[in-house]
Design an enzyme around this catalytic site. Structure first.
Site, short mmCIF file in Angstrom:
data_model
loop_
_atom_site.label_atom_id
_atom_site.label_comp_id
_atom_site.label_asym_id
_atom_site.label_seq_id
_atom_site.Cartn_x
_atom_site.Cartn_y
_atom_site.Cartn_z
N GLY A 10 15.21 -30.37 -20.13
CA GLY A 10 16.03 -30.05 -18.95
C GLY A 10 15.30 -29.14 -17.99
N GLY A 14 17.94 -25.89 -12.61
CA GLY A 14 18.70 -24.78 -13.20
C GLY A 14 17.92 -23.89 -14.14
NE ARG A 35 19.18 -37.35 -17.65
CZ ARG A 35 20.47 -37.22 -17.40
NH1 ARG A 35 21.31 -38.15 -17.80
NH2 ARG A 35 20.92 -36.17 -16.74
CE1 TYR A 154 28.74 -27.93 -21.71
CE2 TYR A 154 30.20 -26.05 -21.42
CZ TYR A 154 28.93 -26.59 -21.42
OH TYR A 154 27.83 -25.79 -21.12
CG PHE A 191 27.15 -26.45 -15.69
CD1 PHE A 191 26.81 -26.94 -16.94
CD2 PHE A 191 28.46 -26.02 -15.49
CE1 PHE A 191 27.76 -27.01 -17.96
CE2 PHE A 191 29.41 -26.08 -16.50
CZ PHE A 191 29.05 -26.57 -17.74
P1 NDP Z 1 21.61 -28.19 -14.65
O1 NDP Z 1 22.53 -29.34 -14.45
O2 NDP Z 1 21.06 -27.50 -13.46
O3 NDP Z 1 20.40 -28.62 -15.60
C1 NDP Z 1 20.60 -29.45 -16.72
C2 NDP Z 1 19.27 -29.99 -17.17
O4 NDP Z 1 19.50 -30.81 -18.33
C3 NDP Z 1 18.60 -30.85 -16.11
O5 NDP Z 1 17.24 -30.53 -16.05
C4 NDP Z 1 18.79 -32.27 -16.64
O6 NDP Z 1 17.65 -33.05 -16.29
C5 NDP Z 1 18.83 -32.04 -18.15
N1 NDP Z 1 19.53 -33.11 -18.83
C6 NDP Z 1 20.85 -33.42 -18.77
N2 NDP Z 1 21.12 -34.52 -19.49
C7 NDP Z 1 19.93 -34.91 -20.03
C8 NDP Z 1 19.55 -36.00 -20.86
N3 NDP Z 1 20.44 -36.90 -21.31
N4 NDP Z 1 18.25 -36.11 -21.21
C9 NDP Z 1 17.35 -35.22 -20.78
N5 NDP Z 1 17.64 -34.17 -19.99
C10 NDP Z 1 18.92 -34.04 -19.62
O7 NDP Z 1 22.43 -27.17 -15.56
P2 NDP Z 1 22.04 -25.76 -16.23
O8 NDP Z 1 20.66 -25.36 -15.92
O9 NDP Z 1 23.13 -24.84 -15.89
O10 NDP Z 1 22.19 -26.15 -17.77
C11 NDP Z 1 21.19 -25.92 -18.75
C12 NDP Z 1 21.88 -25.65 -20.07
O11 NDP Z 1 22.61 -24.44 -19.99
C13 NDP Z 1 22.88 -26.73 -20.50
O12 NDP Z 1 22.74 -26.94 -21.89
C14 NDP Z 1 24.23 -26.10 -20.18
O13 NDP Z 1 25.26 -26.60 -21.00
C15 NDP Z 1 23.92 -24.65 -20.50
N6 NDP Z 1 24.81 -23.68 -19.88
C16 NDP Z 1 25.01 -23.67 -18.52
C17 NDP Z 1 25.86 -22.72 -17.96
C18 NDP Z 1 26.19 -22.71 -16.52
O14 NDP Z 1 27.19 -22.06 -16.13
N7 NDP Z 1 25.40 -23.32 -15.64
C19 NDP Z 1 26.49 -21.68 -18.80
C20 NDP Z 1 26.22 -21.81 -20.20
C21 NDP Z 1 25.39 -22.76 -20.71
P3 NDP Z 1 17.68 -34.55 -15.77
O15 NDP Z 1 18.97 -34.76 -15.06
O16 NDP Z 1 16.47 -34.64 -14.90
O17 NDP Z 1 17.54 -35.34 -17.02
C1 8X3 Z 2 28.95 -23.35 -18.90
C2 8X3 Z 2 29.84 -22.19 -18.67
O1 8X3 Z 2 32.27 -21.44 -18.71
O2 8X3 Z 2 31.70 -23.33 -17.28
O3 8X3 Z 2 28.70 -23.53 -20.25
O4 8X3 Z 2 31.78 -23.59 -19.65
S1 8X3 Z 2 31.45 -22.66 -18.58
#
Ligand code: NDP
Ligand code: 8X3
Length: 253
Positions: A10, A14, A35, A154, A191
């Site tokens: 990922g 983010g 991806r 989730y 996200f």
């Molecule tokens: P983003 O959507 O900005 O980034 C998500 C990343 O995950 C992208 O780079 C995307 O890449 C990759 N990804 C998603 N699905 C796939 C897949 N099937 N195969 C490969 N890569 C994948 O979100 P965040 O940076 O916020 O999220 C990163 C992590 O942090 C996640 O696990 C999220 O659940 C977690 N998180 C986020 C929070 C938030 O508030 N933002 C809070 C707590 C946890 P691509 O689409 O190019 O494949």
């Molecule tokens: C992402 C944070 O609170 O939207 O994991 O689920 S929340």
């Protein structure tokens, strides 16, 4: 000077992208996964222009186990051993009560956040050093600690990441490979746009009226965990906006 080799899933957006930039600044060689090939290439070019580190990109969908194993097997020797794995790829899809939930959303979240993390870990583990240099960091969430209204599946996937991290830690301690988990609250990234299926207006409202975390706040916490001496493991770290004291409370102006 530190020249760890780090695989980040990922890394196109983010938290993953911010972590890649910060680790490059701290002399880590990088294997960037995602991806969206064009974004992987632009993140890689941005980093290469700024830091003298080696970078390899792997275009893969973590839900596809054949793709994951083939991609990791294709890594050039220069990127082995992999000292650090950051299991960051993940998503929320939809925000509905369970009875109104969409099966396709559930499968997407379970397949990405849980099964994808497992496939990548299984593929990378044979390439990790067994001398104390190995470290895995899993992206959990405050959603895995507290279930909130409409979060059901989730929240369940992130609760699974939380407990899986405990299981991995105890299983891999014999090598030793350290296992840490980071559990952020609200971070403004792609996200919410992904959760609301491209509805940017709705996504923006999530972060209205308070100071959310930014991706670099998480990157700095990840670097802190990685940068501890070998005898220290941060088992888990919960990082929240000051204005979000728990999963369900946000103090908005
Ligand atoms: P983003 O959507 O900005 O980034 C998500 C990343 O995950 C992208 O780079 C995307 O890449 C990759 N990804 C998603 N699905 C796939 C897949 N099937 N195969 C490969 N890569 C994948 O979100 P965040 O940076 O916020 O999220 C990163 C992590 O942090 C996640 O696990 C999220 O659940 C977690 N998180 C986020 C929070 C938030 O508030 N933002 C809070 C707590 C946890 P691509 O689409 O190019 O494949
Ligand atoms: C992402 C944070 O609170 O939207 O994991 O689920 S929340």
């Amino acid at each position: 000077m530190n020249f760890k080799k780090v695989l980040i899933t990922g890394a196109t957006s983010g938290i993953g992208k911010a972590t890649a930039l910060l680790l490059a600044q701290n002399n880590c060689h990088l294997i960037l996964c995602g991806r969206r090939k064009s974004l992987l290439e632009s993140v890689s070019a941005q980093i290469s222009a700024a830091y003298p580190v080696a970078i390899c990109t792997l275009t893969m969908d973590v839900r596809n186990k054949e793709e994951v194993f083939a991609a990791i097997e294709s890594l050039p020797d220069a990127f082995k051993p992999i000292d650090v794995l950051i299991n960051n790829a993940g998503l929320a899809s939809g925000l509905n009560t369970l009875d109104e939930g969409v099966l396709d959303d559930w499968e997407k979240m379970i397949d990405t956040n849980l099964k994808g993390l497992l496939y990548v870990t299984k593929a990378v583990l044979p390439l990790m050093p067994k001398n104390g240099d190995g470290h895995i960091i899993n992206l959990g969430s405050i959603a895995g600690k507290e279930a909130y209204l409409n979060g059901n599946v989730y929240c369940a996937t992130k609760a699974a990441v939380d407990n899986l991290s405990r299981g991995m830690r105890v299983d891999l301690a014999r090598f030793p490979i350290r296992v840490s988990a980071i559990h952020p609250g609200a971070v403004e990234t792609e996200f919410s746009i992904v959760r609301f299926k491209g509805d940017e207006e709705r996504a923006k409202k999530v972060y209205d009226g308070f100071e959310n975390l930014v991706a670099n706040d998480c990157a700095e916490a990840i670097w802190f965990m990685l940068n501890r001496p070998k005898h220290v493991n941060i088992n888990e770290l919960t990082i929240m906006p000051t204005a979000q004291p728990n999963a369900t409370t946000i103090i908005r102006k």
